[in-house]
Design a protein around this motif. Structure first.
Motif, PDB file in Angstrom:
ATOM      1  N   LEU A  65     -72.737  26.943  -9.301  1.00 10.72           N
ATOM      2  CA  LEU A  65     -71.640  26.553  -8.411  1.00 10.72           C
ATOM      3  C   LEU A  65     -70.656  25.621  -9.113  1.00 10.72           C
ATOM      4  O   LEU A  65     -69.441  25.747  -8.944  1.00 10.72           O
ATOM      5  CB  LEU A  65     -72.190  25.888  -7.142  1.00 10.72           C
ATOM      6  CG  LEU A  65     -72.839  26.841  -6.145  1.00 10.72           C
ATOM      7  CD1 LEU A  65     -73.584  26.067  -5.072  1.00 10.72           C
ATOM      8  CD2 LEU A  65     -71.799  27.768  -5.524  1.00 10.72           C
ATOM      9  N   THR A  66     -71.171  24.721  -9.924  1.00  6.70           N
ATOM     10  CA  THR A  66     -70.309  23.803 -10.673  1.00  6.70           C
ATOM     11  C   THR A  66     -69.376  24.577 -11.607  1.00  6.70           C
ATOM     12  O   THR A  66     -68.173  24.310 -11.660  1.00  6.70           O
ATOM     13  CB  THR A  66     -71.171  22.810 -11.485  1.00  6.70           C
ATOM     14  OG1 THR A  66     -71.900  21.992 -10.570  1.00  6.70           O
ATOM     15  CG2 THR A  66     -70.320  21.926 -12.374  1.00  6.70           C
ATOM     16  N   GLN A  67     -69.934  25.531 -12.328  1.00  6.36           N
ATOM     17  CA  GLN A  67     -69.127  26.325 -13.253  1.00  6.36           C
ATOM     18  C   GLN A  67     -68.165  27.237 -12.499  1.00  6.36           C
ATOM     19  O   GLN A  67     -66.989  27.322 -12.848  1.00  6.36           O
ATOM     20  CB  GLN A  67     -70.029  27.140 -14.171  1.00  6.36           C
ATOM     21  CG  GLN A  67     -70.790  26.280 -15.159  1.00  6.36           C
ATOM     22  CD  GLN A  67     -71.794  27.067 -15.982  1.00  6.36           C
ATOM     23  OE1 GLN A  67     -72.141  28.200 -15.690  1.00  6.36           O
ATOM     24  NE2 GLN A  67     -72.294  26.432 -17.038  1.00  6.36           N
ATOM     25  N   ARG A  68     -68.668  27.939 -11.518  1.00 15.86           N
ATOM     26  CA  ARG A  68     -67.848  28.890 -10.769  1.00 15.86           C
ATOM     27  C   ARG A  68     -66.658  28.210 -10.097  1.00 15.86           C
ATOM     28  O   ARG A  68     -65.550  28.757 -10.064  1.00 15.86           O
ATOM     29  CB  ARG A  68     -68.701  29.586  -9.722  1.00 15.86           C
ATOM     30  CG  ARG A  68     -67.948  30.672  -8.974  1.00 15.86           C
ATOM     31  CD  ARG A  68     -68.744  31.247  -7.850  1.00 15.86           C
ATOM     32  NE  ARG A  68     -69.910  31.977  -8.315  1.00 15.86           N
ATOM     33  CZ  ARG A  68     -70.773  32.567  -7.510  1.00 15.86           C
ATOM     34  NH1 ARG A  68     -70.607  32.504  -6.196  1.00 15.86           N
ATOM     35  NH2 ARG A  68     -71.810  33.221  -7.984  1.00 15.86           N
ATOM     36  N   LEU A  69     -66.897  27.028  -9.536  1.00 16.57           N
ATOM     37  CA  LEU A  69     -65.850  26.320  -8.797  1.00 16.57           C
ATOM     38  C   LEU A  69     -65.077  25.317  -9.653  1.00 16.57           C
ATOM     39  O   LEU A  69     -64.154  24.673  -9.158  1.00 16.57           O
ATOM     40  CB  LEU A  69     -66.470  25.606  -7.589  1.00 16.57           C
ATOM     41  CG  LEU A  69     -67.196  26.529  -6.593  1.00 16.57           C
ATOM     42  CD1 LEU A  69     -67.920  25.699  -5.544  1.00 16.57           C
ATOM     43  CD2 LEU A  69     -66.220  27.512  -5.957  1.00 16.57           C
ATOM     44  N   GLY A  70     -65.459  25.169 -10.917  1.00 15.75           N
ATOM     45  CA  GLY A  70     -64.771  24.235 -11.810  1.00 15.75           C
ATOM     46  C   GLY A  70     -64.892  22.787 -11.361  1.00 15.75           C
ATOM     47  O   GLY A  70     -63.951  22.014 -11.491  1.00 15.75           O
ATOM     48  N   LEU A  71     -66.066  22.417 -10.854  1.00  9.25           N
ATOM     49  CA  LEU A  71     -66.257  21.065 -10.311  1.00  9.25           C
ATOM     50  C   LEU A  71     -66.499  20.048 -11.418  1.00  9.25           C
ATOM     51  O   LEU A  71     -67.072  20.355 -12.449  1.00  9.25           O
ATOM     52  CB  LEU A  71     -67.433  21.050  -9.339  1.00  9.25           C
ATOM     53  CG  LEU A  71     -67.312  21.968  -8.125  1.00  9.25           C
ATOM     54  CD1 LEU A  71     -68.595  21.933  -7.314  1.00  9.25           C
ATOM     55  CD2 LEU A  71     -66.113  21.597  -7.279  1.00  9.25           C
ATOM     56  N   LYS A  72     -66.076  18.841 -11.145  1.00 10.40           N
ATOM     57  CA  LYS A  72     -66.292  17.706 -12.044  1.00 10.40           C
ATOM     58  C   LYS A  72     -67.102  16.660 -11.294  1.00 10.40           C
ATOM     59  O   LYS A  72     -67.320  16.738 -10.099  1.00 10.40           O
ATOM     60  CB  LYS A  72     -64.945  17.094 -12.469  1.00 10.40           C
ATOM     61  CG  LYS A  72     -63.992  18.072 -13.112  1.00 10.40           C
ATOM     62  CD  LYS A  72     -64.457  18.438 -14.475  1.00 10.40           C
ATOM     63  CE  LYS A  72     -63.450  19.388 -15.120  1.00 10.40           C
ATOM     64  NZ  LYS A  72     -64.024  20.251 -16.082  1.00 10.40           N
ATOM     65  N   ARG A  73     -67.538  15.642 -12.028  1.00 14.76           N
ATOM     66  CA  ARG A  73     -68.236  14.512 -11.398  1.00 14.76           C
ATOM     67  C   ARG A  73     -67.267  13.761 -10.501  1.00 14.76           C
ATOM     68  O   ARG A  73     -66.066  13.715 -10.747  1.00 14.76           O
ATOM     69  CB  ARG A  73     -68.781  13.552 -12.461  1.00 14.76           C
ATOM     70  CG  ARG A  73     -69.931  14.139 -13.232  1.00 14.76           C
ATOM     71  CD  ARG A  73     -71.214  13.658 -12.624  1.00 14.76           C
ATOM     72  NE  ARG A  73     -72.338  14.355 -13.230  1.00 14.76           N
ATOM     73  CZ  ARG A  73     -73.411  14.703 -12.551  1.00 14.76           C
ATOM     74  NH1 ARG A  73     -73.525  14.406 -11.288  1.00 14.76           N
ATOM     75  NH2 ARG A  73     -74.391  15.329 -13.141  1.00 14.76           N
ATOM     76  N   ARG A  74     -67.805  13.152  -9.466  1.00 22.89           N
ATOM     77  CA  ARG A  74     -67.019  12.336  -8.550  1.00 22.89           C
ATOM     78  C   ARG A  74     -66.463  11.132  -9.309  1.00 22.89           C
ATOM     79  O   ARG A  74     -67.201  10.478 -10.051  1.00 22.89           O
ATOM     80  CB  ARG A  74     -67.920  11.864  -7.407  1.00 22.89           C
ATOM     81  CG  ARG A  74     -67.213  11.177  -6.287  1.00 22.89           C
ATOM     82  CD  ARG A  74     -68.183  10.868  -5.165  1.00 22.89           C
ATOM     83  NE  ARG A  74     -68.631  12.115  -4.538  1.00 22.89           N
ATOM     84  CZ  ARG A  74     -69.796  12.255  -3.906  1.00 22.89           C
ATOM     85  NH1 ARG A  74     -70.641  11.252  -3.824  1.00 22.89           N
ATOM     86  NH2 ARG A  74     -70.130  13.415  -3.368  1.00 22.89           N
ATOM     87  N   PRO A  75     -65.190  10.838  -9.137  1.00 23.20           N
ATOM     88  CA  PRO A  75     -64.621   9.676  -9.828  1.00 23.20           C
ATOM     89  C   PRO A  75     -65.329   8.387  -9.410  1.00 23.20           C
ATOM     90  O   PRO A  75     -65.711   8.221  -8.259  1.00 23.20           O
ATOM     91  CB  PRO A  75     -63.166   9.645  -9.382  1.00 23.20           C
ATOM     92  CG  PRO A  75     -62.889  10.998  -8.829  1.00 23.20           C
ATOM     93  CD  PRO A  75     -64.200  11.549  -8.336  1.00 23.20           C
ATOM     94  N   VAL A  76     -65.519   7.518 -10.355  1.00 19.16           N
ATOM     95  CA  VAL A  76     -66.139   6.223 -10.084  1.00 19.16           C
ATOM     96  C   VAL A  76     -65.059   5.292  -9.558  1.00 19.16           C
ATOM     97  O   VAL A  76     -63.992   5.167 -10.152  1.00 19.16           O
ATOM     98  CB  VAL A  76     -66.773   5.642 -11.368  1.00 19.16           C
ATOM     99  CG1 VAL A  76     -67.350   4.271 -11.099  1.00 19.16           C
ATOM    100  CG2 VAL A  76     -67.816   6.590 -11.908  1.00 19.16           C
ATOM    101  N   THR A  77     -65.351   4.654  -8.434  1.00 19.71           N
ATOM    102  CA  THR A  77     -64.366   3.741  -7.847  1.00 19.71           C
ATOM    103  C   THR A  77     -64.394   2.412  -8.595  1.00 19.71           C
ATOM    104  O   THR A  77     -65.427   2.026  -9.152  1.00 19.71           O
ATOM    105  CB  THR A  77     -64.659   3.501  -6.357  1.00 19.71           C
ATOM    106  OG1 THR A  77     -65.952   2.899  -6.252  1.00 19.71           O
ATOM    107  CG2 THR A  77     -64.616   4.791  -5.572  1.00 19.71           C
TER     108      THR A  77
END
Length: 86
Positions: A65-77
């Motif tokens: 799912l990460t690859q298919r959707l091009g997801l990245k880690r959540r930005p650190v606040t």
């Protein structure tokens, strides 16, 4: 189907699932996973535990799912960065 904004959304979605719930939840995504009958047989014969199979399947689902959707880690606040620095 769920909407994922980042990798952590996928992890949070997968984490509470049990074995049967996993197969039901991922079906709409048409993921390329190990065949369910094969997994069921491995569990039934005691070759591996259901927990191990589920852990591996969740990992494969997260990666696909990460690859298919091009997801990245959540930005650190900035607040998290400040707390981590102390």
């Amino acid at each position: 189907m769920s909407i994922f904004n980042d990798i952590e959304d996928v992890q949070d979605w997968l984490e509470p699932m049990d074995y049967l719930g996993f197969w039901h939840a991922v079906a709409p995504y048409d993921l390329i996973l190990q065949d369910r009958d094969h997994c069921d047989t491995q569990i039934a014969t005691g070759e591996v535990t259901q927990e191990t199979v589920l852990c591996v399947l969740k990992g494969f689902a997260r990666i696909e799912l990460t690859q298919r959707l091009g997801l990245k880690r959540r930005p650190v606040t900035p607040w998290v960065q400040l707390v981590a620095s102390h």
